[in-house]
Design a protein around this motif. Sequence first.
Motif, short mmCIF file in Angstrom:
data_model
loop_
_atom_site.label_atom_id
_atom_site.label_comp_id
_atom_site.label_asym_id
_atom_site.label_seq_id
_atom_site.Cartn_x
_atom_site.Cartn_y
_atom_site.Cartn_z
N SER A 261 0.80 -1.24 0.00
CA SER A 261 0.00 0.00 0.00
C SER A 261 0.83 1.28 0.00
O SER A 261 0.29 2.35 -0.29
CB SER A 261 -0.89 0.02 1.25
N ASN B 279 -9.35 5.36 7.46
CA ASN B 279 -10.39 5.72 6.49
C ASN B 279 -11.21 6.96 6.87
O ASN B 279 -12.29 7.17 6.34
CB ASN B 279 -11.32 4.52 6.27
N SER C 11 -12.90 10.33 6.96
CA SER C 11 -13.29 11.26 5.91
C SER C 11 -14.51 12.06 6.34
O SER C 11 -15.14 11.72 7.35
CB SER C 11 -13.61 10.50 4.61
N ARG D 273 -14.62 18.19 3.27
CA ARG D 273 -13.52 18.23 4.25
C ARG D 273 -12.60 19.43 3.99
O ARG D 273 -12.10 19.60 2.88
CB ARG D 273 -12.74 16.92 4.15
N ALA E 44 -8.19 7.60 -3.54
CA ALA E 44 -8.23 7.36 -2.09
C ALA E 44 -9.48 8.02 -1.48
O ALA E 44 -9.39 8.88 -0.62
CB ALA E 44 -6.96 7.84 -1.40
N ASP F 66 -10.28 3.48 -4.12
CA ASP F 66 -9.58 3.28 -2.86
C ASP F 66 -9.01 1.86 -2.85
O ASP F 66 -9.54 0.96 -3.51
CB ASP F 66 -10.53 3.46 -1.67
N ASN G 299 -5.34 0.54 -6.36
CA ASN G 299 -4.17 0.89 -5.56
C ASN G 299 -3.45 2.06 -6.22
O ASN G 299 -3.13 2.01 -7.41
CB ASN G 299 -3.25 -0.34 -5.49
N LEU G 300 -3.16 3.08 -5.44
CA LEU G 300 -2.45 4.25 -5.98
C LEU G 300 -1.04 3.89 -6.46
O LEU G 300 -0.44 4.62 -7.23
CB LEU G 300 -2.33 5.34 -4.91
N ARG H 54 -6.41 13.40 -1.51
CA ARG H 54 -6.29 14.12 -0.25
C ARG H 54 -6.16 13.19 0.95
O ARG H 54 -6.86 12.19 1.08
CB ARG H 54 -7.51 15.04 -0.07
N ASN H 55 -5.24 13.55 1.82
CA ASN H 55 -5.06 12.87 3.11
C ASN H 55 -4.72 11.39 2.97
O ASN H 55 -5.18 10.56 3.73
CB ASN H 55 -6.32 13.08 3.98
#
Length: 272
Positions: free
Chosen positions: A17, A71, A73, A77, A108, A136, A191-192, A208-209
């Motif tokens: 990850s 997680n 959120s 936000r 994400a 995500d 997956n990023l 973000r985040n």
Amino acid sequence: MNTETFASIAALVKARSGIVLTPDKGYMLETRLAPLLKQAGIPSLDALALKLRDPRMESLAREVTEALTTNESSFFRDGKPFDHLKRLLPGLMAKRSPGHRLRIWSAACSTGQEAYSIAMILTELGIRNAEIFGTDLSREVVERARQGVFTQFEVQRGLPVQMLVKHFRQEAGKWRVQPSLQDMVRFEERNLLGEHRTLGRFDVIFCRNVLIYFDPQTKGRVLNALGAQLAPDGVMYLGGAETVLGLTERFTPIAGERGAYSLTAAPARMAL
Ligand SMILES: C[S@@+](CC[C@H](N)C(=O)[O-])C[C@H]1O[C@@H](n2cnc3c(N)ncnc32)[C@H](O)[C@@H]1O
């Protein structure tokens, strides 16, 4: 848990990850993984680490990784990126051809609050020809995002009451997103750290985040991969504690707009 166990679980989570677990996170490992140990009938974290050495334990490795994602959120936000988006979109759309389908990626996205917040803004602006793509790593949160059902506590965090009434309906003590909003949003497990080229170009990317959990090298790699998917005049939004500075030259902060970035212009050719 012995130190070898911590190191091997942390290495697995990082490889899968990008999330870095520093040695002070031992307690977090114990609390987050306790339900999984119980469910799988595994007596201890040491026993879990031994099991995870077996490459056939793919689904267990995935569950362990997902359990160690954070997680958190909320709707709209931090406010500012969404205010900026509201100001950005009319001008951006004016530059596009009439049939252009606006594409926004909420990378994400966790349980979907970010993607649905974007959908509410598009509705407010009257932009109908649009796709919001929420992704995500965690299967569980993607499934929750798809369902579009939020608790009273979740809708109380950041969602103005008039938006709640307009875009949600009450169902069994919870709040379900109206189909008109849900139709604008599509969620997928992704997956990023993976390959994104097949996704095509996005006009706007929210990431973000999530970079806060990665080491600098991974942050740089992810940012460059996102940059490759962003339209030349597109905008990327990062979280309040995140930056591109020192990580990549691909993005430039938009002056006066905290958390908003554009692609760095190619250097002008020097006249000889
Ligand atoms: C704190 S939430 C942020 C949610 C939302 N973007 C926001 O700002 O409210 C971070 C999310 O990143 C996801 N995540 C962590 N590592 C990831 C990766 N390598 N690829 C995709 N998602 C990842 C987690 O599953 C989690 O849902």
